[in-house]
Write a protein that holds these residues in place. Structure first.
Motif, PDB file in Angstrom:
ATOM      1  N   LYS A  81       0.835  -1.192   0.000  1.00  0.00           N
ATOM      2  CA  LYS A  81       0.000   0.000   0.000  1.00  0.00           C
ATOM      3  C   LYS A  81       0.885   1.263   0.000  1.00  0.00           C
ATOM      4  O   LYS A  81       0.591   2.240  -0.698  1.00  0.00           O
ATOM      5  CB  LYS A  81      -0.874  -0.034   1.270  1.00  0.00           C
ATOM      6  CG  LYS A  81      -1.871   1.080   1.374  1.00  0.00           C
ATOM      7  CD  LYS A  81      -3.071   0.815   0.490  1.00  0.00           C
ATOM      8  CE  LYS A  81      -3.992   2.004   0.445  1.00  0.00           C
ATOM      9  NZ  LYS A  81      -4.832   2.000  -0.752  1.00  0.00           N
ATOM     10  N   GLN A  82       1.936   1.215   0.785  1.00  0.00           N
ATOM     11  CA  GLN A  82       2.828   2.380   0.875  1.00  0.00           C
ATOM     12  C   GLN A  82       3.487   2.677  -0.472  1.00  0.00           C
ATOM     13  O   GLN A  82       3.554   3.831  -0.897  1.00  0.00           O
ATOM     14  CB  GLN A  82       3.901   2.133   1.943  1.00  0.00           C
ATOM     15  CG  GLN A  82       3.339   2.154   3.359  1.00  0.00           C
ATOM     16  CD  GLN A  82       4.351   1.672   4.382  1.00  0.00           C
ATOM     17  OE1 GLN A  82       5.266   0.914   4.083  1.00  0.00           O
ATOM     18  NE2 GLN A  82       4.197   2.110   5.627  1.00  0.00           N
ATOM     19  N   LEU A  83       3.958   1.635  -1.136  1.00  0.00           N
ATOM     20  CA  LEU A  83       4.599   1.860  -2.438  1.00  0.00           C
ATOM     21  C   LEU A  83       3.555   2.340  -3.459  1.00  0.00           C
ATOM     22  O   LEU A  83       3.825   3.244  -4.255  1.00  0.00           O
ATOM     23  CB  LEU A  83       5.301   0.582  -2.921  1.00  0.00           C
ATOM     24  CG  LEU A  83       6.119   0.733  -4.207  1.00  0.00           C
ATOM     25  CD1 LEU A  83       7.175   1.831  -4.086  1.00  0.00           C
ATOM     26  CD2 LEU A  83       6.792  -0.588  -4.591  1.00  0.00           C
ATOM     27  N   SER A  84       2.368   1.775  -3.393  1.00  0.00           N
ATOM     28  CA  SER A  84       1.292   2.213  -4.269  1.00  0.00           C
ATOM     29  C   SER A  84       0.979   3.696  -4.029  1.00  0.00           C
ATOM     30  O   SER A  84       0.778   4.469  -4.977  1.00  0.00           O
ATOM     31  CB  SER A  84       0.055   1.344  -4.021  1.00  0.00           C
ATOM     32  OG  SER A  84      -1.013   1.807  -4.780  1.00  0.00           O
ATOM     33  N   ASN A  85       0.963   4.095  -2.771  1.00  0.00           N
ATOM     34  CA  ASN A  85       0.707   5.498  -2.423  1.00  0.00           C
ATOM     35  C   ASN A  85       1.743   6.443  -3.028  1.00  0.00           C
ATOM     36  O   ASN A  85       1.425   7.582  -3.366  1.00  0.00           O
ATOM     37  CB  ASN A  85       0.677   5.681  -0.903  1.00  0.00           C
ATOM     38  CG  ASN A  85      -0.638   5.215  -0.313  1.00  0.00           C
ATOM     39  OD1 ASN A  85      -1.633   5.067  -1.019  1.00  0.00           O
ATOM     40  ND2 ASN A  85      -0.652   4.967   0.994  1.00  0.00           N
ATOM     41  N   CYS A  86       2.989   5.991  -3.152  1.00  0.00           N
ATOM     42  CA  CYS A  86       4.027   6.835  -3.769  1.00  0.00           C
ATOM     43  C   CYS A  86       3.610   7.227  -5.188  1.00  0.00           C
ATOM     44  O   CYS A  86       3.719   8.391  -5.590  1.00  0.00           O
ATOM     45  CB  CYS A  86       5.355   6.082  -3.862  1.00  0.00           C
ATOM     46  SG  CYS A  86       6.172   5.828  -2.285  1.00  0.00           S
ATOM     47  N   TYR A  87       3.151   6.244  -5.955  1.00  0.00           N
ATOM     48  CA  TYR A  87       2.747   6.509  -7.348  1.00  0.00           C
ATOM     49  C   TYR A  87       1.455   7.313  -7.393  1.00  0.00           C
ATOM     50  O   TYR A  87       1.332   8.284  -8.143  1.00  0.00           O
ATOM     51  CB  TYR A  87       2.619   5.181  -8.108  1.00  0.00           C
ATOM     52  CG  TYR A  87       3.989   4.562  -8.353  1.00  0.00           C
ATOM     53  CD1 TYR A  87       4.748   4.940  -9.450  1.00  0.00           C
ATOM     54  CD2 TYR A  87       4.543   3.658  -7.449  1.00  0.00           C
ATOM     55  CE1 TYR A  87       6.024   4.411  -9.663  1.00  0.00           C
ATOM     56  CE2 TYR A  87       5.815   3.126  -7.647  1.00  0.00           C
ATOM     57  CZ  TYR A  87       6.545   3.504  -8.755  1.00  0.00           C
ATOM     58  OH  TYR A  87       7.803   3.000  -8.954  1.00  0.00           O
ATOM     59  N   LYS A  88       0.489   6.907  -6.555  1.00  0.00           N
ATOM     60  CA  LYS A  88      -0.805   7.571  -6.522  1.00  0.00           C
ATOM     61  C   LYS A  88      -0.636   9.054  -6.127  1.00  0.00           C
ATOM     62  O   LYS A  88      -1.122   9.950  -6.817  1.00  0.00           O
ATOM     63  CB  LYS A  88      -1.694   6.846  -5.511  1.00  0.00           C
ATOM     64  CG  LYS A  88      -3.047   7.420  -5.275  1.00  0.00           C
ATOM     65  CD  LYS A  88      -3.817   6.516  -4.291  1.00  0.00           C
ATOM     66  CE  LYS A  88      -5.118   7.137  -3.875  1.00  0.00           C
ATOM     67  NZ  LYS A  88      -4.919   8.169  -2.825  1.00  0.00           N
ATOM     68  N   ASN A  89       0.044   9.295  -5.033  1.00  0.00           N
ATOM     69  CA  ASN A  89       0.189  10.670  -4.540  1.00  0.00           C
ATOM     70  C   ASN A  89       1.032  11.525  -5.486  1.00  0.00           C
ATOM     71  O   ASN A  89       0.775  12.712  -5.644  1.00  0.00           O
ATOM     72  CB  ASN A  89       0.775  10.670  -3.130  1.00  0.00           C
ATOM     73  CG  ASN A  89      -0.220  10.129  -2.111  1.00  0.00           C
ATOM     74  OD1 ASN A  89      -1.428  10.266  -2.287  1.00  0.00           O
ATOM     75  ND2 ASN A  89       0.276   9.498  -1.055  1.00  0.00           N
ATOM     76  N   SER A  90       2.042  10.940  -6.110  1.00  0.00           N
ATOM     77  CA  SER A  90       2.867  11.693  -7.069  1.00  0.00           C
ATOM     78  C   SER A  90       2.029  12.094  -8.282  1.00  0.00           C
ATOM     79  O   SER A  90       2.111  13.236  -8.755  1.00  0.00           O
ATOM     80  CB  SER A  90       4.065  10.851  -7.533  1.00  0.00           C
ATOM     81  OG  SER A  90       4.917  10.572  -6.454  1.00  0.00           O
ATOM     82  N   LEU A  91       1.223  11.174  -8.784  1.00  0.00           N
ATOM     83  CA  LEU A  91       0.379  11.485  -9.946  1.00  0.00           C
ATOM     84  C   LEU A  91      -0.665  12.537  -9.590  1.00  0.00           C
ATOM     85  O   LEU A  91      -0.915  13.474 -10.360  1.00  0.00           O
ATOM     86  CB  LEU A  91      -0.296  10.215 -10.477  1.00  0.00           C
ATOM     87  CG  LEU A  91       0.630   9.234 -11.207  1.00  0.00           C
ATOM     88  CD1 LEU A  91      -0.077   7.906 -11.465  1.00  0.00           C
ATOM     89  CD2 LEU A  91       1.153   9.810 -12.523  1.00  0.00           C
ATOM     90  N   GLU A  92      -1.250  12.418  -8.401  1.00  0.00           N
ATOM     91  CA  GLU A  92      -2.260  13.404  -7.981  1.00  0.00           C
ATOM     92  C   GLU A  92      -1.650  14.790  -7.815  1.00  0.00           C
ATOM     93  O   GLU A  92      -2.252  15.803  -8.188  1.00  0.00           O
ATOM     94  CB  GLU A  92      -2.924  12.953  -6.673  1.00  0.00           C
ATOM     95  CG  GLU A  92      -3.921  11.817  -6.913  1.00  0.00           C
ATOM     96  CD  GLU A  92      -4.529  11.246  -5.642  1.00  0.00           C
ATOM     97  OE1 GLU A  92      -4.205  11.726  -4.528  1.00  0.00           O
ATOM     98  OE2 GLU A  92      -5.327  10.298  -5.763  1.00  0.00           O
ATOM     99  N   LEU A  93      -0.445  14.828  -7.282  1.00  0.00           N
ATOM    100  CA  LEU A  93       0.233  16.111  -7.088  1.00  0.00           C
ATOM    101  C   LEU A  93       0.584  16.748  -8.441  1.00  0.00           C
ATOM    102  O   LEU A  93       0.396  17.957  -8.647  1.00  0.00           O
ATOM    103  CB  LEU A  93       1.495  15.882  -6.250  1.00  0.00           C
ATOM    104  CG  LEU A  93       2.175  17.083  -5.616  1.00  0.00           C
ATOM    105  CD1 LEU A  93       1.215  17.904  -4.771  1.00  0.00           C
ATOM    106  CD2 LEU A  93       3.352  16.618  -4.747  1.00  0.00           C
ATOM    107  N   ALA A  94       1.059  15.934  -9.352  1.00  0.00           N
ATOM    108  CA  ALA A  94       1.386  16.429 -10.704  1.00  0.00           C
ATOM    109  C   ALA A  94       0.128  16.974 -11.375  1.00  0.00           C
ATOM    110  O   ALA A  94       0.141  18.056 -11.974  1.00  0.00           O
ATOM    111  CB  ALA A  94       1.987  15.304 -11.536  1.00  0.00           C
ATOM    112  N   GLU A  95      -0.951  16.245 -11.251  1.00  0.00           N
ATOM    113  CA  GLU A  95      -2.228  16.641 -11.839  1.00  0.00           C
ATOM    114  C   GLU A  95      -2.672  18.002 -11.268  1.00  0.00           C
ATOM    115  O   GLU A  95      -3.075  18.900 -11.995  1.00  0.00           O
ATOM    116  CB  GLU A  95      -3.248  15.538 -11.522  1.00  0.00           C
ATOM    117  CG  GLU A  95      -4.603  15.709 -12.119  1.00  0.00           C
ATOM    118  CD  GLU A  95      -4.675  15.507 -13.633  1.00  0.00           C
ATOM    119  OE1 GLU A  95      -3.722  15.013 -14.253  1.00  0.00           O
ATOM    120  OE2 GLU A  95      -5.716  15.893 -14.185  1.00  0.00           O
ATOM    121  N   LYS A  96      -2.573  18.117  -9.960  1.00  0.00           N
ATOM    122  CA  LYS A  96      -2.960  19.355  -9.276  1.00  0.00           C
ATOM    123  C   LYS A  96      -2.136  20.550  -9.767  1.00  0.00           C
ATOM    124  O   LYS A  96      -2.636  21.674  -9.837  1.00  0.00           O
ATOM    125  CB  LYS A  96      -2.734  19.145  -7.770  1.00  0.00           C
ATOM    126  CG  LYS A  96      -3.442  20.114  -6.872  1.00  0.00           C
ATOM    127  CD  LYS A  96      -3.313  19.698  -5.425  1.00  0.00           C
ATOM    128  CE  LYS A  96      -2.904  20.877  -4.589  1.00  0.00           C
ATOM    129  NZ  LYS A  96      -2.419  20.457  -3.265  1.00  0.00           N
TER     130      LYS A  96
END
Ligand code: ADP
Length: 176
Positions: free
Chosen positions: A96-111
């Motif tokens: 979950k933690q590694l998945s969060n790295c990709y998820k949160n990075s993509l969301e931040l880039a999108e923002k």
């Protein structure tokens, strides 16, 4: 290798993440203190110069799976997204933690309205995550997010060896 899916370009190649002008943002496989260190973080900080280290101090420390954004300074990109991967210890949270790295990075880039993002293989160096397992998490998480991404048109994965690239190509065939 290139793949077009849901109006996005996915790219997979061998290279040095600190020398990729074709991406607006590069992701740093950071340490909690956001200090230079080795591997990806060492290469990014060396190229970006001391102003990156200075800006990073305002954001540190970060949690595992969290992502923060800074300027890219001397790097040939606009922004750096720093994320902290889990250390591989075979505990149940790390997926979950590694998945969060990709998820949160993509969301931040999108923002931040970034159109292209380049990821290294987070946690697979000093943090010892097995490449096959880490690749599956990286690609499955990316696939899940594709529909929601409006700003991001291109997502790249830069590997440091031909061997790692082969793992990505194989998993990409299965997952996409
Ligand atoms: P972590 O601490 O998250 O494991 P590392 O930076 O040690 O991060 O390694 C992550 C991955 O990035 C490893 O697969 C490593 O081989 C690769 N790597 C190291 N240096 C670079 C670089 N300059 N560009 C792209 N990938 C790199």
């Amino acid at each position: 290798m290139k793949k077009e899916i849901k109006n996005k370009t996915l790219e997979f190649f061998v290279g040095d993440i600190s020398q990729q002008p074709g991406y607006e943002a590069v992701v740093n496989a950071a340490n909690a203190e956001l200090r230079p260190g080795g591997g990806v973080a060492g290469a990014i900080h060396q190229k970006a110069g001391p102003r990156l280290d200075k800006e990073c101090r305002q954001h540190a420390p970060i949690e595992v799976g969290e992502a923060v954004i800074t300027e890219a300074y001397e790097l040939p990109n606009k922004k750096v997204i720093h994320t902290l991967g889990p250390i591989y210890r075979k505990n149940k949270d790390q997926k979950k933690q590694l998945s969060n790295c990709y998820k949160n990075s993509l969301e931040l880039a999108e923002k931040h309205k970034i159109s292209s993002v380049l990821f290294p293989a987070i946690s697979t160096g000093a943090f010892n995550y097995p490449i096959e397992k880490a690749t599956e998490i990286a690609l499955k998480t990316t696939k899940k997010k594709l529909d929601e991404l409006m700003e991001i048109k291109k997502i790249g994965f830069v590997l440091f060896s031909q061997e790692d690239l082969e793992v990505y190509k194989e998993k990409a065939k299965e997952i996409f």
